[in-house]
Design a protein around this motif. Structure first.
Motif, PDB file in Angstrom:
ATOM      1  N   ARG A   1      22.584 -24.284  -9.871  1.00  7.03           N
ATOM      2  CA  ARG A   1      23.698 -25.021  -9.279  1.00  7.03           C
ATOM      3  C   ARG A   1      24.190 -26.048 -10.288  1.00  7.03           C
ATOM      4  O   ARG A   1      23.413 -26.861 -10.800  1.00  7.03           O
ATOM      5  N   ASN A   2      25.483 -26.001 -10.610  1.00  7.93           N
ATOM      6  CA  ASN A   2      26.091 -26.971 -11.524  1.00  7.93           C
ATOM      7  C   ASN A   2      27.003 -27.895 -10.729  1.00  7.93           C
ATOM      8  O   ASN A   2      27.931 -27.421 -10.067  1.00  7.93           O
ATOM      9  N   PHE A   3      26.731 -29.196 -10.796  1.00  7.23           N
ATOM     10  CA  PHE A   3      27.549 -30.131 -10.014  1.00  7.23           C
ATOM     11  C   PHE A   3      27.740 -31.428 -10.786  1.00  7.23           C
ATOM     12  O   PHE A   3      27.029 -31.722 -11.753  1.00  7.23           O
ATOM     13  N   SER A   4      28.728 -32.192 -10.345  1.00 10.37           N
ATOM     14  CA  SER A   4      29.045 -33.473 -10.959  1.00 10.37           C
ATOM     15  C   SER A   4      29.085 -34.541  -9.876  1.00 10.37           C
ATOM     16  O   SER A   4      29.078 -34.221  -8.684  1.00 10.37           O
ATOM     17  N   ILE A   5      29.119 -35.792 -10.297  1.00 10.68           N
ATOM     18  CA  ILE A   5      29.266 -36.901  -9.341  1.00 10.68           C
ATOM     19  C   ILE A   5      30.548 -37.643  -9.696  1.00 10.68           C
ATOM     20  O   ILE A   5      30.727 -38.072 -10.841  1.00 10.68           O
TER      21      ILE A   5
ATOM     22  N   SER B   1      37.946 -34.029 -16.659  1.00 10.82           N
ATOM     23  CA  SER B   1      38.447 -32.715 -16.216  1.00 10.82           C
ATOM     24  C   SER B   1      37.674 -31.580 -16.871  1.00 10.82           C
ATOM     25  O   SER B   1      37.412 -30.549 -16.265  1.00 10.82           O
ATOM     26  N   ARG B   2      37.248 -31.753 -18.144  1.00 13.01           N
ATOM     27  CA  ARG B   2      36.464 -30.706 -18.832  1.00 13.01           C
ATOM     28  C   ARG B   2      35.053 -30.617 -18.255  1.00 13.01           C
ATOM     29  O   ARG B   2      34.494 -29.529 -18.132  1.00 13.01           O
ATOM     30  N   SER B   3      34.470 -31.773 -17.901  1.00 16.89           N
ATOM     31  CA  SER B   3      33.149 -31.750 -17.267  1.00 16.89           C
ATOM     32  C   SER B   3      33.219 -31.073 -15.905  1.00 16.89           C
ATOM     33  O   SER B   3      32.348 -30.282 -15.540  1.00 16.89           O
ATOM     34  N   LEU B   4      34.274 -31.377 -15.146  1.00 20.60           N
ATOM     35  CA  LEU B   4      34.431 -30.766 -13.818  1.00 20.60           C
ATOM     36  C   LEU B   4      34.675 -29.261 -13.938  1.00 20.60           C
ATOM     37  O   LEU B   4      34.248 -28.485 -13.083  1.00 20.60           O
ATOM     38  N   ALA B   5      35.370 -28.836 -15.022  1.00 19.66           N
ATOM     39  CA  ALA B   5      35.626 -27.408 -15.221  1.00 19.66           C
ATOM     40  C   ALA B   5      34.334 -26.643 -15.492  1.00 19.66           C
ATOM     41  O   ALA B   5      34.274 -25.418 -15.320  1.00 19.66           O
ATOM     42  N   ALA B   6      33.280 -27.370 -15.921  1.00 20.19           N
ATOM     43  CA  ALA B   6      31.988 -26.739 -16.191  1.00 20.19           C
ATOM     44  C   ALA B   6      31.097 -26.706 -14.951  1.00 20.19           C
ATOM     45  O   ALA B   6      29.951 -26.280 -15.021  1.00 20.19           O
ATOM     46  N   CYS B   7      31.610 -27.155 -13.798  1.00 17.69           N
ATOM     47  CA  CYS B   7      30.829 -27.214 -12.555  1.00 17.69           C
ATOM     48  C   CYS B   7      31.401 -26.268 -11.500  1.00 17.69           C
ATOM     49  O   CYS B   7      32.509 -25.755 -11.632  1.00 17.69           O
TER      50      CYS B   7
END
Length: 599
Positions: free
Chosen positions: A7-11, A91-97
């Motif tokens: 699972r890949n997620f961000s905060i 936005s790039r970090s979120l695109a990886a999630c």
């Protein structure tokens, strides 16, 4: 580990809503770090981040969590910067999630940056898990926050996970929600290597360390790879994951988040958002969303002591190795000597670079008034970009000047709406929309020139709303304006350090203010010194520094008045001659006082 168990997620959160504290609790609960290694703000590596309570450089980490169903999952958390200056990196970090935890403060509710980050997450089509943090606070108002979630964000209140990151309440519920609601990664059917670079750092011994999310295929040591937006090919020297320290692995496979080292010598060789692919079996096209990062704010940085120029140049080079978004080039100023013209993503980025120069390299520096990039159409039809007022063509050669505009979103209690509208109009802004959020707060949408919000807009907003107002902004293109170049002349000589591009209607007031400020700090000379603000050949403001007066008649005791007149006449001629050939040497600290005052 199997891709179905990853699972890949961000905060994502508004500033100070508990994002970093929640990261610490997740690492503790999953026993990713031992009790001995535990410290507050673990993922914030810089002292500057810890002091200000902001995330400047994102830091991913891999955790292993044994869920209630008995299965162990690999959870990859991609920490993100919170400030609008770094929205492209976010936005790039979120695109990886595949999912994101949306943190909302139980006492403050939904804020401007909460909505901005939510829009970024929705653009990437992420699964959103709302977390209501700080439920242990006495001022917590859960019903109000639930209503805001439903009315503003359109998320059912029952989906929100109540938690207190500080006290460790609800951490297991958050992890269970991540496992159940965030979908596993999906690999491309052709199995060709596609890895998205979402950040990079520079290591003095190993070169550039690229942070990557592998979308499909695999990466391992010895493999030759290339990037789509740079011409070179590289051999992979090491791959690994973050635990949170860099831990070497045999390979990274689809769904993994980790790092790759390829003997790159500077951060400019790898661009954030670029795609890494196998050099032999290349994927047909790069992953979507890449764009070149362009500086938006420019400022001159000069050493206070001119002998520090070479040391400052070395320090700039070292900072740029770590931060490809920071640009600089040499320039000279008549007033300040030799220095550098530097480009930044925004005002926070500029503050961080200046603070790092002072702390990490022990440099004593002075920076000029920040400016933005103007688009200038000349009378011969040529289009040029101007980031330094000194480079602006003569007024008769200019057909039109366009300045960058931003759209700002201000969330404030309704009581202060009048004050904020006046502030926006004072800054040459226009109100586009007013939206009622709940029974207390409203959201104003305005367009305003970027140059007007650079220095004191946020401070004034916080002051007039007693800290309850919050703002976020996004770039909204360019707009033609009545802009002119204003020069400051001291004793008839223009001083380039104080040249600025201003709105024609505000030029007179700003010129008077700056002239009065200079009058306070420039020492008296033996002749009258004129401080003038001028546009083209027209003087719009003036202050005079009176001459130091020597009493030449002091030696005359009585006697004929003609002797005193003769002495005074001689002094008058001497002053006129001095004024004609005299030069005002402005001390360095006078510039520092004016430029550091924020005027």
């Amino acid at each position: 580990m199997s891709i179905e168990l990853t699972r890949n997620f961000s905060i994502i959160a508004h500033i100070d809503h508990g994002k970093t504290t929640l990261s610490d609790r997740l690492l503790e609960f999953t026993q990713t770090i031992s009790q001995r290694e535990q410290q507050d703000q673990l993922l914030d590596a810089m002292d500057l981040e810890r002091e200000r309570g902001i995330t400047i450089k994102s830091h991913p980490v891999s955790m292993y969590y044994k869920a209630k169903d008995g299965i162990t999952y690999q959870l990859n958390l991609l920490d993100t910067p919170g400030h609008v200056d770094f929205s492209y990196e976010v936005s790039r970090s979120l695109a990886a999630c595949e999912g994101a935890l949306l943190i909302v403060d139980a006492a403050q509710g939904v804020e401007a940056q909460t909505l901005a980050n939510l829009h970024l997450a929705n653009e990437q089509d992420l699964a959103i898990i709302p977390v209501i943090n700080k439920i242990d606070l006495p001022s917590c108002d859960l019903p109000k926050v639930h209503k805001q979630l439903e009315d503003i964000i359109c998320i059912p209140a029952e989906e929100a996970v109540p938690a207190s990151a500080k006290n460790g309440i609800g951490i297991e519920d958050i992890l269970e929600a991540v496992v159940k609601r965030v979908p596993p990664p999906v690999e491309n059917e052709d199995k060709l290597l596609r890895a998205s670079v979402f950040d990079s750092i520079y290591d003095n011994f190993r070169g550039v360390v690229s942070y990557v999310r592998v979308m499909s295929g695999s990466m391992k040591r010895g493999q030759r790879v290339k990037l789509f937006h740079t011409p070179n090919t590289y051999e992979i020297k090491e791959v690994g994951a973050f635990t949170p320290a860099m831990t070497k692995r045999d390979q990274l496979v689809a769904g993994d988040v980790g790092y790759v080292i390829c003997n790159m010598k500077s951060a400019a060789e790898v661009k954030i958002g670029d795609t890494i692919t196998d050099n032999t079996h290349q994927c047909p096209e790069p992953l979507p969303g890449f764009k070149e990062i362009q500086p938006m704010v420019f400022s001159g940085i000069y050493p206070v002591d001119s002998s520090d120029f070479e040391a400052l140049k070395v320090a700039m080079g070292k900072l740029q190795i770590n931060d490809a978004a920071f640009t600089w080039q040499s320039e000279s100023s008549v007033a300040l000597g030799f220095g550098f013209r530097c480009g930044f993503l925004g005002l926070l980025h500029m503050e961080i670079i200046q603070e790092r120069l002072r702390r990490e390299f022990d440099m004593d520096i002075i920076s000029t008034y920040p400016s933005v990039i103007y688009e200038v159409t000349q009378t011969d039809g040529e289009e040029i970009l101007v980031d330094n007022p000194c480079m602006l063509p003569e007024a008769q050669a200019i057909q039109e000047i366009r300045e960058p505009i931003v759209r700002i979103y201000v969330m404030t209690p309704g009581d202060y709406i009048g004050d904020i509208m006046k502030l926006v109009m004072d800054k040459r802004g226009e109100l586009e929309n007013t939206e009622t959020i709940d029974d207390v707060r409203v959201m104003l949408t305005c367009t305003i020139p970027l140059s007007e919000i650079l220095v004191d807009f946020n401070d004034k907003l916080k002051s007039m709303t007693r800290g309850y107002g919050s703002m976020d902004y996004e770039h909204a293109g360019y707009k033609a304006g009545k802009l002119v170049k204003m020069d400051i002349m001291i004793a008839g000589e223009p001083v380039d350090a104080f040249s600025t591009i201003v709105d024609r209607d505000k030029a007179e007031a700003y010129g008077r203010h700056l002239a009065a400020k200079l009058k306070e700090v420039i020492p008296q000379q033996l002749f009258v010194v004129a401080i003038q603000a001028c546009i083209g050949g027209k003087i719009i403001a003036r202050e005079s520094i009176s001459a130091m007066r020597k009493n030449v008649t002091a030696k005359c005791y009585g006697g004929d008045i003609s002797r005193k007149r003769k002495l005074l006449e001689k002094q008058k001629k001497g002053k006129a001659k001095m004024k004609a050939i005299g030069k005002v040497n402005i001390p360095q600290d006078s510039f520092i006082k004016v430029l550091k005052s924020g005027d």
